[in-house]
Design a protein around this motif. Sequence first.
Motif, PDB file in Angstrom:
ATOM      1  N   ASP A   1       0.821  -1.207   0.000  1.00 52.43           N
ATOM      2  CA  ASP A   1       0.000   0.000   0.000  1.00 52.43           C
ATOM      3  C   ASP A   1       0.856   1.259   0.000  1.00 52.43           C
ATOM      4  N   ALA A   2       1.947   1.255   0.748  1.00 53.73           N
ATOM      5  CA  ALA A   2       2.848   2.413   0.736  1.00 53.73           C
ATOM      6  C   ALA A   2       3.376   2.675  -0.664  1.00 53.73           C
ATOM      7  N   LEU A   3       3.745   1.619  -1.372  1.00 52.31           N
ATOM      8  CA  LEU A   3       4.240   1.772  -2.741  1.00 52.31           C
ATOM      9  C   LEU A   3       3.142   2.297  -3.661  1.00 52.31           C
ATOM     10  N   TYR A   4       1.917   1.846  -3.441  1.00 55.14           N
ATOM     11  CA  TYR A   4       0.788   2.353  -4.237  1.00 55.14           C
ATOM     12  C   TYR A   4       0.599   3.847  -4.012  1.00 55.14           C
ATOM     13  N   PHE A   5       0.649   4.286  -2.751  1.00 50.19           N
ATOM     14  CA  PHE A   5       0.514   5.714  -2.472  1.00 50.19           C
ATOM     15  C   PHE A   5       1.630   6.506  -3.161  1.00 50.19           C
ATOM     16  N   ALA A   6       2.841   5.972  -3.126  1.00 49.93           N
ATOM     17  CA  ALA A   6       3.967   6.671  -3.771  1.00 49.93           C
ATOM     18  C   ALA A   6       3.773   6.734  -5.280  1.00 49.93           C
ATOM     19  N   ARG A   7       3.336   5.646  -5.873  1.00 51.11           N
ATOM     20  CA  ARG A   7       3.080   5.657  -7.325  1.00 51.11           C
ATOM     21  C   ARG A   7       1.977   6.639  -7.675  1.00 51.11           C
ATOM     22  N   ALA A   8       1.040   6.841  -6.735  1.00 50.93           N
ATOM     23  CA  ALA A   8      -0.075   7.768  -6.969  1.00 50.93           C
ATOM     24  C   ALA A   8       0.329   9.220  -6.756  1.00 50.93           C
ATOM     25  N   GLY A   9       1.579   9.464  -6.383  1.00 49.38           N
ATOM     26  CA  GLY A   9       2.071  10.829  -6.274  1.00 49.38           C
ATOM     27  C   GLY A   9       2.218  11.372  -4.873  1.00 49.38           C
TER      28      GLY A   9
ATOM     29  N   ASP B   1      11.840   2.626  -8.800  1.00 55.02           N
ATOM     30  CA  ASP B   1      12.342   3.982  -9.004  1.00 55.02           C
ATOM     31  C   ASP B   1      11.435   5.029  -8.353  1.00 55.02           C
ATOM     32  N   ILE B   2      10.933   4.706  -7.159  1.00 57.51           N
ATOM     33  CA  ILE B   2      10.117   5.664  -6.411  1.00 57.51           C
ATOM     34  C   ILE B   2      10.668   5.861  -4.999  1.00 57.51           C
ATOM     35  N   ALA B   3      11.936   5.487  -4.815  1.00 57.44           N
ATOM     36  CA  ALA B   3      12.522   5.570  -3.479  1.00 57.44           C
ATOM     37  C   ALA B   3      12.567   6.991  -2.947  1.00 57.44           C
ATOM     38  N   ASP B   4      12.562   7.972  -3.840  1.00 59.77           N
ATOM     39  CA  ASP B   4      12.591   9.365  -3.393  1.00 59.77           C
ATOM     40  C   ASP B   4      11.272   9.789  -2.761  1.00 59.77           C
TER      41      ASP B   4
END
Length: 225
Positions: free
Chosen positions: A60-68, A92-95
Motif C-alpha cells: 500500500d505504501a508503494l501504491y501511495f507513492a506511485r499515486a504521487g 524507481d520511487i525511493a525518493d
Amino acid sequence: MSGNERELAEAQQEHWQQTYGEHPGMYGEEPSAPAVHAAAAFRAVGAREVLELGAGHGRDALYFARAGFTVLATDFSPVGLKQLREAAVAEDIADRVTTAVHDVREPLPLPDASVDAVFAHMLLCMALSTEEIHALVAEVRRVLRPGGSFVYTVRHTGDAHYGAGTEHGDDIWEHGGFAVHFFDRDLVDSLADGWNLEEVHPFEEGGLPRRLWRVTQTLTTAGTT
C-alpha cells in the motif's frame, strides 16, 4: 503495559518478523482495496503527505507513492520494511518513500500537525489493548494537520475468528499465531469522538473471509485530544 501484555507484544513482533522472513511479499504487489479508497479520500482533502502505520512489506505504501504522495511507512518489523525499501528502489520511487521502525505503543516519531493523512490497514486490530488503541488515535490526531484524513480498517466482532483460539482478554483472540483485537461498534464510535466520522463501511477480505470495517474520519479542528 502489564507483564502479560508485554509478553504478548514481544511474541507478536517475533511472529511477524519470522512471517515476513519466510514469506517475502506475502500480500502480493497489488494494493489493498482500502488503500485505493484511501488514496481517493486523501486527494479529496488535498493531501500530499501520507503516514502509513503497519506498512509491512509495503504494497500500500508503494501504491501511495506511485499515486504521487510522499509516504512515511512505519512498522515494527525491520524485515518487512527492508522488503519495502528494496521494492521502492526497484520501482524507481525511493525518493517518495521513507521508512521507520516503530512500535505504535510508543508516541509517533513526528511533530504536531506535520502530515496530511494517515492510513492503517488492520494495524489498530493487532494485539493492542483498548487503552493503547485510544492512545494511538490520540497520536494520529496530534500529528495530523487540521482537515487531515484518517482511514483505518479493523476486523470486527462479526468475524468468524472472534471467540476462536486463545483468549487474551479485552476482545483479543489469537488464532494461528496471530493475535487480533476484534472491534465492536462502540469502540469505533469512541475513537471518532472529536472527529468528523465520514464512514464506517463493512467489507470482506481473504478466503475465510475476514470481516472488517473501513473507517474514514477527518480532523476538523486543530489541537490534540
